[in-house]
Design an enzyme around this catalytic site. Structure first.
Site, PDB file in Angstrom:
ATOM      1  CB  CYS A 183      52.249   4.090  55.934  1.00 40.52           C
ATOM      2  SG  CYS A 183      52.262   2.942  54.862  1.00 40.52           S
ATOM      3  CB  CYS A 204      53.628   1.635  58.497  1.00 45.21           C
ATOM      4  SG  CYS A 204      52.078   1.333  56.795  1.00 45.21           S
TER       5      CYS A 204
END
Length: 380
Positions: free
Chosen positions: A106, A208
């Site tokens: 991410c 995330c």
């Protein structure tokens, strides 16, 4: 000399998450004379209203923070990019029997690629985040060329350089980490003194951008159950059934459903717990062993793939470095004993000075030279 005008009007877009860290990052940069704006990233939409994804409240908090600081806030939806570049790979790794770290992907694909590109297109000269890490620029080889090093944060308990090892020179050149020299308690104090409403807000610990949720239930939406045998690695006897290899990771103790099987007692007469020791993906078999110190859980060497070196080149082999084979692991002495190309790219062999517990395929091993994060790769 005062640092109040150190920014000299440079345009910086700060990734505002709705938490205390990014809020204080923006506040500090504005105080230092940067021309600051905020950007809130929405990256998950599949079940935004189920109580686990906090993006709505986070956006409200982000807007409140920016209003108090006195900066503009833009909200951008990167959910398509997140699904294609992060979540698809996340599912593929689990399906292959590995345990990925989505926060690392991410960072490299969304926060420091999509966000960075968008901010630059909107006229920013730098981006900033609330990560606990530091960047040091120095002149390489005396030729005027600047090289950027990724350093550990001053607060070792919050250091996030592990999650940032895939960053490149181009990304580091355009990035600021205002919190790198601060302790978490200082950050909360600064937020409280400034009257920011997120000063005591709990840190996010979930996946995330997806949030905190029962992980197995979440994974089962995308990867249906595939029951198979649980075998004792020592004698190959079947001792239970699992619902899917993707729901288990090396070193896992809880959730195996075999606690009633007592194969061995320790010296005090207590029954040793069972731990996941490995997976046979082709045969759909989960192997377990008894005892935290079982030899199958201890290895002093690993191979790493998908390597990224922050400097843009690999460090010398056979030097002594330290490495973390998981985020919360302490730095352990090691050497890179080999670096060779194979059909999947470059592979590094890393040997530790002492055996490491539960080295997990799919997780990242990150190497350091003192405070400097050199880079790393995926444990094969």
């Amino acid at each position: 000399m005062s640092t109040e005008k150190a920014g000299n009007g440079m345009k910086v877009t700060v990734g505002i998450s709705g938490g205390v860290d990014s809020a204080v990052a923006a506040l500090l940069l504005k105080r230092q004379g940067y021309a600051v704006s905020g950007l809130f990233m929405k990256n998950w939409e599949d079940d935004d209203g189920d109580g686990y994804c906090s993006s709505r409240q986070d956006l409200i908090d982000a807007a409140s923070v920016c209003d108090i600081i006195g900066i503009d806030l833009e909200a951008v939806n990167f959910s398509r990019e997140y699904k294609e570049r992060v979540f698809a790979g996340f599912l593929h790794e689990y399906e292959a029997g590995r345990t990925p770290n989505p926060d690392i992907l991410c960072n490299s694909e969304i926060k420091f690629r999509c966000f960075l590109d968008h901010a630059m297109n909107m006229g920013a000269e730098r981006i900033a985040t609330g990560h606990y890490a530091q960047i040091r620029a120095w002149e390489a080889d005396g030729d005027g060329r600047r090289e950027y090093q990724l350093l550990k944060a001053k607060d070792g308990t919050k250091d996030q350089s592990y999650f940032l090892y895939r960053l490149t020179q181009a990304q580091l050149e355009k990035t600021l980490f205002p919190l790198g020299a601060l302790a978490k308690r200082e950050v909360r104090r600064i937020a409280a003194d400034a009257g920011l409403p997120v000063a005591t807000k709990k840190d996010s610990t979930g996946i995330c951008f997806i949030g905190e949720r029962p992980f197995r239930e979440f994974l089962m939406r995308y990867l249906p159950a595939q029951p198979g045998e649980i075998r004792n690695l020592d004698d190959n006897c079947v001792i239970g059934e699992h619902q899917g290899l993707m729901y288990h990771t090396v070193g896992q103790r809880k959730g195996l459903g075999i606690g009633g099987i007592r194969a061995r007692q320790d010296a005090a007469g207590e029954h040793d717990a069972w731990y996941v020791a490995g997976k046979d993906v082709a045969a759909n078999v989960l192997y377990v062993v008894q005892g935290h110190g079982h030899p199958a859980l201890l290895k002093n060497r690993l191979a790493a793939l998908e390597l990224n070196w922050v400097a843009g080149r690999p460090p010398p082999t056979h030097w002594v470095y330290t490495a973390r084979p998981r985020y919360r692991a302490p730095d352990m002495p090691c050497v890179i004993d080999s670096m060779e190309a194979d059909g999947e790219g470059t592979r590094a062999g890393i040997t530790f000075a002492q055996p490491q517990w539960a080295l997990t395929p799919g997780q990242s091993v990150v190497l350091y030279n003192s405070r400097v994060c050199l880079g790393g790769g995926i444990i094969a």
